[in-house]
Structure formats: structure tokens, C-alpha cells
Design an enzyme around this catalytic site. Structure first.
Site, PDB file in Angstrom:
ATOM      1  N   ILE A 243      27.826 -67.151  -1.625  1.00 31.88           N
ATOM      2  CA  ILE A 243      27.700 -68.096  -2.736  1.00 31.88           C
ATOM      3  C   ILE A 243      28.784 -67.732  -3.744  1.00 31.88           C
ATOM      4  O   ILE A 243      28.937 -66.559  -4.106  1.00 31.88           O
ATOM      5  CB  ILE A 243      26.315 -68.008  -3.411  1.00 31.88           C
ATOM      6  CG1 ILE A 243      25.197 -68.346  -2.421  1.00 31.88           C
ATOM      7  CG2 ILE A 243      26.251 -68.933  -4.636  1.00 31.88           C
ATOM      8  CD1 ILE A 243      25.136 -69.786  -1.979  1.00 31.88           C
ATOM      9  N   GLU A 276      22.566 -60.457  10.907  1.00 30.05           N
ATOM     10  CA  GLU A 276      23.495 -59.394  11.298  1.00 30.05           C
ATOM     11  C   GLU A 276      23.794 -58.467  10.125  1.00 30.05           C
ATOM     12  O   GLU A 276      24.327 -58.897   9.110  1.00 30.05           O
ATOM     13  CB  GLU A 276      24.806 -60.015  11.798  1.00 30.05           C
ATOM     14  CG  GLU A 276      25.880 -58.994  12.168  1.00 30.05           C
ATOM     15  CD  GLU A 276      27.206 -59.643  12.533  1.00 30.05           C
ATOM     16  OE1 GLU A 276      28.169 -58.900  12.777  1.00 30.05           O
ATOM     17  OE2 GLU A 276      27.273 -60.878  12.567  1.00 30.05           O
TER      18      GLU A 276
END
Length: 425
Positions: A243, A276
């Protein structure tokens, strides 16, 4: 002229400024104090080296500008003085351009024309999620949704794409620089690998002029990769998640994560969502949203905790460390009924270890501090998972030391669960 090394060394994080440039009409729609100009990256070491230092300049400035929607780019590098020796001076412009797409604008005038043509840009792919915010509200996560047609509403939309989506490969090449600048140990993906999917978040805002045209502005994105999931589905691994700085700490990350999770639930081909190597901040975001999702799943809570296990969104649940009123015990036990938990895990498409942690948090949240038998069963349940997860290390220890280490880890986990649970309330 001084040639002392420190006089000619610049912090690359500080001298690199990023600006998401809006057209003149779109700029008029911004509220007081709202700015998407001259913000800095979290990291630059993938570009300028581990020390994040640039040598050979005084008053060095690197301005990397993006058209806020199309992400067309313009780069300008300036300085007040530069060392004469080309051998020791870093080629700033050349270094950073290695990481930028070939279609970067070379003329500031051409770039500005791209910016002013903002109304022609539309997100690529399929819209999968949206939410609204009030333009008049400042930063904050506790925001009240608005009707999208409200005059004060800003709509945020999430689009799903693949590298086969027409035009998206070029768009991805423009936005991937943010992975290097905001994700520690982030790197570019291999475009030749099949199986990549992307979700891209945009702000959609109306102009104040008579046209009331809505234009789109890039907020962030996540990349996801498909793996085989036995017997005939895929496991979707969340690989990268970013973001932009000006939009952080406003709840947009949670909305983007929720859009991914809802997409996973809607796709029969996907069996599980994994993450991940998550950073600590992302782990908190994931835990908080996964917990809220489970708490709002009425059937899961009622089966898990009996008649008192009502949803977070539609009824009463126990506060952290407080037991619910006495009633029929549910499947959560403790210990949890493993077959029941696995059935729900598969239904909710949550990875094994993550689901076990969430179950443990919910049990801890509902635990009765006076129920010694229940507390012991919960402690053994958590320790069993910890032992399995850390088996190779713990198996090398003597029994007494192993038990001591397990107890120490259990107490640390319990404290962390309390911290996470407080994020939900």
C-alpha cells in the site's frame, strides 16, 4: 573544494521523493491537508546497495513522478555540485532507470499531458470488491462506510488481473517498483512464469466540476501465485502486498486483504490461501482480519462454543480473557475436536498452521480463568502444535530442557495472542 567522503554522501531514502501526480481538476477535489506529493520510500537498498548511500553529489534530489492512475512515469535528478571523477561518482540516473519500464516519459511536458488525460484511464481486469469512505474524514481505521452516491463519498475498487489481461503486463511493469521501495527483501517477479494473479486497489473520486467525472488513482496491489493443491485444485499463495505511503494506516490494507480472501472463497478452483514469508506487520493484519471473519461466521461460532458462541458482527462474544456464561460446551473444547476443525478449515480455505493459531486465539478469548481443567487442556493443545512445528530443534534437547523451552514458548505465544486479540476489540 572539499572531497571529504561524508560531504559527498547522500541517504538514498531521503533524497528519493515520490509524487503521485493528479490532473488539475482532480487536485481540486482533494481536501485540506490531503497530499500525495513528495513522500519517501521505506527502502532503497535493492537499487542503491545495502548502505542506502549515494556518493558524489551535494544536495542530491531524485524526483520520481507517477501519473496517479495510469502510473506513467517521469524521472528527474538534480544537485548543487558533483565530483569531477566519473570513476567514483554513482550514476544515479542510470542506476534507477534499470528498474523502471521502457515506456517512461523522457519529456516533462509529455508526462504532464498524460497526467491531464486522467479521465481516459480505466482499471484493467475485473472488479471483484469495493468499499466507500468519507472524503471529509481524516486518517483512521474506524471509518463509517457511505453510500457510493453520497456527495462526500470516495469509492475504492479492487480489480483482478493476470499477465494475460490485455495491457496489464505493461501496467505491472510501472507499478512493480513499489515492491522494491516498500517491501523488505522484495524483488521483481519472473514474467515468464505462468500462474501469477494480481489484485489492484484504486481510489475512484468524482471531480467537483460540472462533469462530475470519476477518475481512478492507484493505491496498492498484491501479487498471488498458483500452486497445485491435491487432488484437483490450486493453492493461492499471497507473495507481495503493498500500500502506498500516503494511504497507509487508514485500513486500506485490511480492505485489500479482505478482497483477496473473498475472491478465494468465491473460486471453486482454489482450495487454500497461504502467505509467503509474511512480515510482522502483515501477520498482524492477517490475524486481525481472519479473526474478525471467523467471529462473524455464526454457524462456526455456535458449533465451536455452544449456544453462547455468537458472532462478532451480530451478537455477544467473550472479551479477551473473559469466559462466556455457562452453557453447553461446543466443539472448541478445549481441546478442540480435530475432525470438526479440519472440516471448517477446508471450508474456509485457510492454511493449516494459520487456522490452528486462530482456533487457539478464540479458545483463549473464551477461556474461564477459574477452569483449571480447561486451561490445562488448552495449554496441552498449544504445546502439541508448538512441539510438532519445532520438532527438529526440540528433539535435540534433554527432556527437562525441552519441557522448559515449551513452557517458555507457550507463555510467549499466549502473551502475543492477547496482543492480537486486542487489535480486534
Amino acid at each position: 573544494m572539499s572531497t571529504h567522503a561524508m560531504d559527498w554522501t547522500t541517504d538514498s531514502n531521503q533524497c528519493l521523493s515520490i509524487t503521485m501526480v493528479r490532473s488539475s481538476e482532480d487536485t481540486k477535489a482533494l481536501k485540506d491537508g490531503e497530499s500525495y506529493q513528495d513522500f519517501h520510500p521505506a527502502f532503497t537498498y535493492p537499487i542503491f546497495g545495502e548502505e542506502e548511500k549515494i556518493y558524489g553529489y551535494k544536495d542530491l534530489t531524485i524526483d520520481l513522478k507517477f501519473a496517479s492512475g495510469s502510473l506513467k512515469q517521469y524521472l528527474s535528478v538534480g544537485w548543487s555540485d558533483k565530483l569531477k571523477s566519473a570513476d567514483t561518482v554513482d550514476n544515479v540516473d542510470g542506476i534507477i532507470r534499470e528498474y523502471l519500464p521502457e515506456d517512461i516519459e523522457t519529456s516533462e511536458g509529455a508526462f504532464q499531458a498524460q497526467v491531464e488525460d486522467a479521465s481516459s484511464f480505466k482499471p484493467l481486469g475485473e472488479m471483484i470488491y469495493s468499499y466507500t469512505r468519507s472524503a471529509s474524514k481524516g486518517k483512521g481505521k474506524n471509518v463509517v462506510p457511505l453510500n457510493p452516491d453520497d456527495e462526500d463519498a470516495i469509492v475504492y475498487e479492487v480489480y483482478h488481473c493476470t499477465l494475460d489481461t490485455p495491457g496489464f503486463k505493461e501496467y505491472h511493469r510501472r507499478m512493480q517498483i513499489f515492491i522494491l521501495l516498500y517491501i523488505e527483501a522484495g524483488s521483481y517477479i519472473n514474467e515468464d512464469e505462468e500462474g501469477w494473479e494480481f489484485v489492484v486497489l484504486f481510489e475512484k473520486r468524482k471531480r467537483r466540476d460540472s462533469s462530475h467525472i470519476s477518475t481512478y488513482h492507484f493505491v496498492g496491489y498484491s501479487s498471488l501465485y498458483n500452486f497445485y493443491y491435491f487432488p484437483e485444485k490450486v493453492r493461492l499463495r499471497l507473495s507481495q502486498f503493498v500500500i502506498l505511503g500516503p494511504y497507509q494506516r487508514s485500513g486500506h490494507g485490511s480492505e485489500l486483504y479482505k478482497s483477496i480472501y473473498q475472491y478465494v472463497l468465491s473460486q471453486p478452483r482454489i482450495g487454500e490461501l497461504t502467505v509467503e514469508d509474511p512480515a510482522e506487520a502483515f501477520e498482524d493484519l492477517r490475524d486481525k482480519n481472519d479473526l474478525k471473519m471467523l467471529l462473524s461466521t455464526k454457524q462456526f461460532m455456535e458449533e465451536g462454543f455452544g449456544s453462547d458462541g455468537l458472532s462478532h458482527g451480530g451478537g455477544r462474544v467473550g472479551k479477551v480473557g473473559k469466559a462466556l456464561s455457562s452453557g453447553k460446551k461446543g466443539k472448541m473444547g478445549p481441546p478442540v475436536e480435530k475432525g470438526w476443525a479440519e472440516k471448517w478449515r477446508l471450508k474456509m480455505k485457510i492454511a493449516g498452521r494459520q487456522f490452528q493459531r486462530l482456533v487457539e486465539m478464540l479458545i483463549q478469548m473464551h477461556s474461564d480463568p477459574l477452569d483449571a481443567r480447561g486451561l490445562k487442556a488448552y495449554r496441552l493443545q498449544v504445546k502439541e502444535r508448538l512441539y510438532r512445528f519445532n520438532f527438529e530443534v526440540l528433539a535435540q534437547l534433554e527432556k527437562e530442557e525441552r519441557l522448559e523451552k515449551l513452557e517458555e514458548t507457550f507463555q510467549s505465544v499466549r502473551e502475543d495472542y492477547n496482543r492480537i486479540l486486542k487489535l480486534v476489540y
